[in-house]
Write a protein that holds these residues in place. Structure first.
Motif, short mmCIF file in Angstrom:
data_model
loop_
_atom_site.label_atom_id
_atom_site.label_comp_id
_atom_site.label_asym_id
_atom_site.label_seq_id
_atom_site.Cartn_x
_atom_site.Cartn_y
_atom_site.Cartn_z
N TYR A 241 -25.60 33.53 34.24
CA TYR A 241 -24.15 32.97 33.91
C TYR A 241 -23.16 34.06 34.14
N GLN B 127 -16.05 32.53 33.83
CA GLN B 127 -14.63 32.27 34.80
C GLN B 127 -13.75 32.95 33.96
N TYR B 128 -13.97 33.82 32.90
CA TYR B 128 -12.72 33.95 32.11
C TYR B 128 -13.22 35.45 31.26
N ARG C 13 -11.82 36.20 18.37
CA ARG C 13 -13.36 36.03 18.86
C ARG C 13 -13.27 35.34 20.05
N TYR C 14 -12.12 34.98 20.67
CA TYR C 14 -12.16 34.11 21.92
C TYR C 14 -12.72 34.65 23.16
N GLY C 15 -13.72 34.19 23.55
CA GLY C 15 -14.33 34.29 24.68
C GLY C 15 -15.66 35.42 24.40
N ILE C 16 -15.87 35.43 23.01
CA ILE C 16 -17.09 36.03 22.80
C ILE C 16 -18.23 35.07 22.42
N VAL C 17 -19.43 35.12 22.92
CA VAL C 17 -20.42 34.27 22.53
C VAL C 17 -20.76 34.07 21.17
N ALA C 18 -20.45 32.81 20.78
CA ALA C 18 -20.50 32.72 19.30
C ALA C 18 -22.00 32.96 18.54
N PRO D 6 -3.41 33.61 20.17
CA PRO D 6 -2.94 32.15 20.19
C PRO D 6 -4.20 31.28 20.52
N LEU D 7 -5.12 31.88 20.91
CA LEU D 7 -6.45 31.11 21.47
C LEU D 7 -7.45 31.03 20.46
N ASP D 8 -7.18 31.87 19.17
CA ASP D 8 -7.97 31.83 18.27
C ASP D 8 -7.38 31.27 16.92
N TYR E 91 -25.47 25.72 33.05
CA TYR E 91 -25.95 27.29 32.85
C TYR E 91 -27.56 27.64 33.36
#
Lengths: 471, 446
Positions: free
Chosen positions: A98, A101-102, A199-204, A234-236, A328
């Motif tokens: 995987y 993209q961001y 936490r945005y973008g961190i595998v939860a 703004p994304l979390d 994935y």
């Protein structure tokens, strides 16, 4: 040059004074990885080319007189942090191929601050574990003794920092996953207040417990990094608009008037004698700096592990639902035993007919634990306790006993349940293996934790004791 | 059907909101007819690490729908995860609302009585599966453009007893969301999806029947009507034979003109609802809720009553004019201009109802000009007109006889004859009305 002998602050000085270039600094990190990582296994992916490019760019900016908080500083990211164009596995074979993209918000902020990413660090798969042994990419070793675990789940990051492969590394702490490995690897580990760092973008792993922090050698470095990563995103939606102070301004030697709480439940049965002594010694140091130590009680601590393993597994079971084999690349058969165990436990506690007895009850007890801390912080400014009931254990000692592994988080999960910040600071050695204390405070009291941690660190300087690695 | 059974019908309606962006990300919510997967981002693709941030506009519109449906609005509300597996569900769960929806306990007034609204809640749409044969192999493809588009689900109590009431309710609901300008409520585009649940209760029995048949995802009012009627008949036959219909989910098959079984309830999912940890609870103060309520536009029913009162229109005319807000607004604007020119609202209404006015093209002022032109030529002496009409009727006895025998369309022929004799432009509608009256008397004379 060896990064082991540099803090971020010192490296910045060196770069500024042209003692070395960012490329040289990054090359030193990469060389150390090449030299040591076959033994330590701190990295899943090393981004040599990207790192050298970024370092070259940093050198240009330095020449132009540009000043950014991490400009040219080699950093490493736990492999849970999404990196655009760089494979992000969560140390699970499910995400073997995987490539996000961001970038995670924290990654963007670290990059913007000038940080040079040298690679993605190993961890327990999906951050499930306390030892680093549950990685699908093989266990990370403790640099102070290769037969011992470095602690987990963020296992590779503190190893990278303590053994000179990067000057800072990120981690996630859902039940102790930063504080425990920091403690076992003789580095400073910060678990910020829930919501302090995006936490945005961190595998939860478990969304209501996940806290995004980092490893550094010193408290000052930790404060510097939090100044970059903290703040509303703004994304979390769980990051409040709480101002971010200059944390380094709070550092000092004097702890006069600071009230330190010592919860009797943390210094009870189950606490290793040597760990007990180490914590007592730490308290003496704090007293010598002017702090008042006060006995307190956190009566619901005994329920913390039970609450944690209900809420955490419930959220894990939901968060891992998306890896259903449709995208994935790899299907569900690639999940390891621990992930499957948590999916099953979590599914069970949320099932119709069991929800009230487990999940709902756990949330109610969670409120009681939050209340325990609220009452405690009416009496004290911070709480000091050992990070773990025992020093590092031998690789393999707990792998067949999930419950024993879960219990190693007994002193750390409470902070996650209550969303509190916790700072793990090196506190000495037991049989040559490091262990730390943790300083817990009320929500958004990171400044205070740094202050206490810094005063303690100035007196003790345990972090300077480097692991003896084969050259 | 006979009176032995009473149909018990409840309804779930999904309304897609026309917000600019999706429910939890900033992607465009306008997915219809766009290149597959062109309106996507890490959030609506459910990529690892992505997080939802709720769309305030969508929430407020959901609350306003609740208010328009007379619901109690919860000051403390939250999102929950509904966990299930489906290829079009990017995250493995749908972010929805479980026990604390934005609106609860409302009602809609129908001609026959009140239909209670159980809840109005906010959720997100899923992606869309497209099944295609590519080079002889069949594939299921996923388009995530629709993934995360805001949906409001409106659930009634099982208060309907026949299909007509359901259709009346649906039309009303469609009018309401269009009046609120929160959804296009375009059936063909899937903006409104309908799910009736139907069961039959033996007359005299207390409580709800022990089974329930849900018909999923119907996209037209007439199909709902047909599906309900079909189900009532089907279930009645089963009950008559001494059996109980199976609790199941069915679908409407428009080619077979029948409902067909899709999923038997025993296989139903346990959705493992739990509070969405990525979104803090949504709290609205009484004041904020009140402010939203003040923002509610005048809704159709109130407007209709006001038109009757303020413009002296018939209820029938007022109803037609208020079916769509754009028409109602147009009428009011035109009526204002009309007043300056001594034209009555009724004249404006007549033109709008009969005249096929394109309200999006013709300015209200231009409409009034047009009405004035037609009324100006209408000036013809009443006696003169009566005389002409009488002479036309005398000269066309066959046509009169046809009309009398029920062939009413022949009146247009007579209108033409009268107009030819007048030799100037007059309002055909006016002549027609006059003709009708005279024809009526003409008949009674013979």
């Amino acid at each position: 040059m060896n990064l082991r002998n540099l803090t971020i602050t010192e490296a910045k000085e060196g770069l500024k004074n042209k003692q070395f270039s960012a490329v040289e600094l990054t090359q030193a990190a990469l060389d150390q990885i090449k030299l040591q990582d076959n033994n330590l296994n701190a990295f899943i992916t090393v981004t040599e080319n990207e790192a050298l490019d970024a370092a070259g760019h940093a050198d240009k900016l330095i020449t132009q007189g540009e000043d950014k908080p991490l400009l040219g500083i080699p950093i490493a990211l736990k492999d849970l942090f999404s990196t655009k164009g760089i494979r992000t596995t969560a140390a699970s074979r499910v995400l073997d191929n995987y490539v996000p993209q961001y970038d995670a918000t924290v990654v963007t902020r670290l990059k913007e601050a000038g940080g040079v990413i040298v690679g993605k660090t190993n961890c327990d798969a999906w951050a499930h574990g306390s030892s680093g042994e549950n990685s699908d990419f093989d266990p990370t070793k403790n640099p102070y003794n290769l037969e011992y675990v470095p602690g987990g789940s963020s296992s590779g990051s503190p190893v990278a920092v303590t053994s000179g492969m990067s000057l800072m590394a990120t981690g996630t702490d859902t039940g102790g996953s930063i504080r425990l490995p920091a403690s076992f690897c003789n580095v400073v580990g910060l678990k910020p207040t829930y919501g302090r760092v995006s936490r945005y973008g961190i595998v939860a792993m478990a969304s209501s417990l996940d806290s995004i922090g980092h490893f550094t050698k010193t408290v000052a470095d930790s404060a510097l990094v939090l100044g970059i990563t903290a703040g509303h995103d703004p994304l979390d939606a769980t990051t409040p608009n709480h101002s971010v102070p200059n944390y380094n301004e709070f550092l000092g030697y004097d702890l006069k008037g600071i009230r330190i709480g010592v919860p009797k439940e943390y210094y009870a049965q189950g606490l290793d004698k040597n760990m007990h002594k180490l914590a007592d010694d730490a308290l003496k140091v704090l007293i010598s700096r002017g702090a008042n130590v006060i006995d307190i009680t956190l009566p619901y601590s005994q329920s913390a592990i039970a609450v944690y393993y209900i809420i955490q597994t419930a959220e894990v079971s939901s968060n891992l639902g998306r890896y259903d084999g449709i995208r994935y690349g790899n299907d569900r058969s690639y999940f390891g035993d621990e992930a499957k165990r948590r999916i099953m436990l979590g599914t069970y506690v949320l099932s119709a007919g069991y929800y009230d007895a487990y999940y709902k009850k756990a949330q109610q007890v969670r409120t009681l634990i939050v209340d325990d801390f609220r009452k405690a912080f009416e009496q004290v400014d911070a709480i000091v306790a050992p990070v773990s009931p025992t020093p590092p254990w031998k690789i393999g000692a707990k792998t067949d006993d999930p419950l024993a592994m879960y219990l190693s988080d007994i002193f750390t999960v409470t902070a996650n349940i209550a969303g509190l910040p916790g700072l793990a600071v090196p506190a000495g050695f037991i049989n040559g293996l490091p262990s730390g204390i943790q300083i817990l405070g009320p929500h958004f009291s990171e400044d205070k934790l740094f202050k206490i941690g810094y005063a303690y660190e100035q007196e003790t300087q345990f972090w300077k004791e480097a692991p003896k690695l084969n050259e | 059907m006979n009176n032995k059974y009473t149909p018990i019908i409840g309804l779930e309606v999904h309304v897609e909101l026309k917000t600019n962006s999706k429910m939890f990300c900033s992607c465009s919510a306008d997915y219809f007819g766009h290149q597959p997967n062109s309106h996507t981002c890490p959030i609506c693709l459910g990529l690892p690490g992505a997080l939802p941030v709720p769309n305030r506009q969508a929430i407020e519109w959901c609350i306003m729908i609740g208010q328009a449906l007379n619901c109690k609005i919860n000051q403390f509300s939250k999102f929950d995860r509904k966990n299930y597996f489906y290829p079009d569900l990017a995250k493995g769960f749908q972010t929805s609302q479980y026990d604390l929806p934005f609106g609860e306990n409302g009602f809609v007034q129908l001609k026959k009585g009140k239909i209670r609204i159980r809840r109005v809640h906010m959720e997100e749409d899923t992606g869309k599966l497209i099944h295609e044969d590519i080079k002889g192999e069949s594939f299921s493809l996923i388009d995530f453009n629709r993934s995360g588009v805001p949906l409001v689900e409106i659930v009634t109590e099982p208060d309907f007893h026949d299909a007509n009431d359901v259709v009346e309710y649906l039309k009303k609901l469609q009018t309401i969301v269009r009046y609120l300008e929160v959804s296009n409520a375009d059936m063909e585009k899937g903006n409104m999806r309908l799910e009736p649940n139907i069961s039959l209760q033996l007359q005299g029995d207390d409580g709800l029947p022990k089974y329930k048949v849900e018909v999923k995802n119907i996209n037209s009012f007439s199909f709902v009507d047909k599906a309900i009627k079909f189900e009532i008949k089907r279930q009645q036959e089963i009950l008559e034979s001494g059996k109980t219909p199976v609790q199941e989910t069915r679908g409407w098959n428009e080619f077979k003109n029948a409902t067909v079984s899709q999923r038997v309830k025993e296989e139903a999912n346990d959705y493992r609802y739990f509070p969405e940890p990525d979104i803090p609870p949504i709290i609205y103060s009484k004041n904020q809720i009140e402010q939203l309520k003040e923002k509610l536009p005048e809704l159709q029913e109130t407007k209709q009553m006001r038109f009757v009162k303020d413009y002296q229109l018939t209820e029938y005319d007022a109803e037609i004019l208020t079916r769509e807000k754009i028409m109602a607004d147009y009428f009011e604007e035109a009526a204002q201009v009309a007043a300056k020119h001594k034209l009555t609202p009724k004249q404006v209404a007549n033109h709008l109802i009969n005249g096929k006015v394109d309200v999006e093209q013709l300015l209200p002022a231009d409409l009034i000009k047009r009405i004035m032109e037609s009324t100006r030529v209408k000036q013809i002496d009443e006696n003169e007109l009566n005389n002409i009409i009488t002479s036309v009727l005398t000269a066309n006895e066959k046509a009169v006889a046809d009309y009398k025998s029920g062939k009413e369309t022949v009146i247009m022929f007579l209108v033409g004859q009268v107009m030819r004799q007048i030799k100037k432009k007059v309002d055909a509608q006016m002549i027609k009305e006059r003709l009708k009256i005279i024809l009526y008397k003409y008949g009674s004379k013979n």
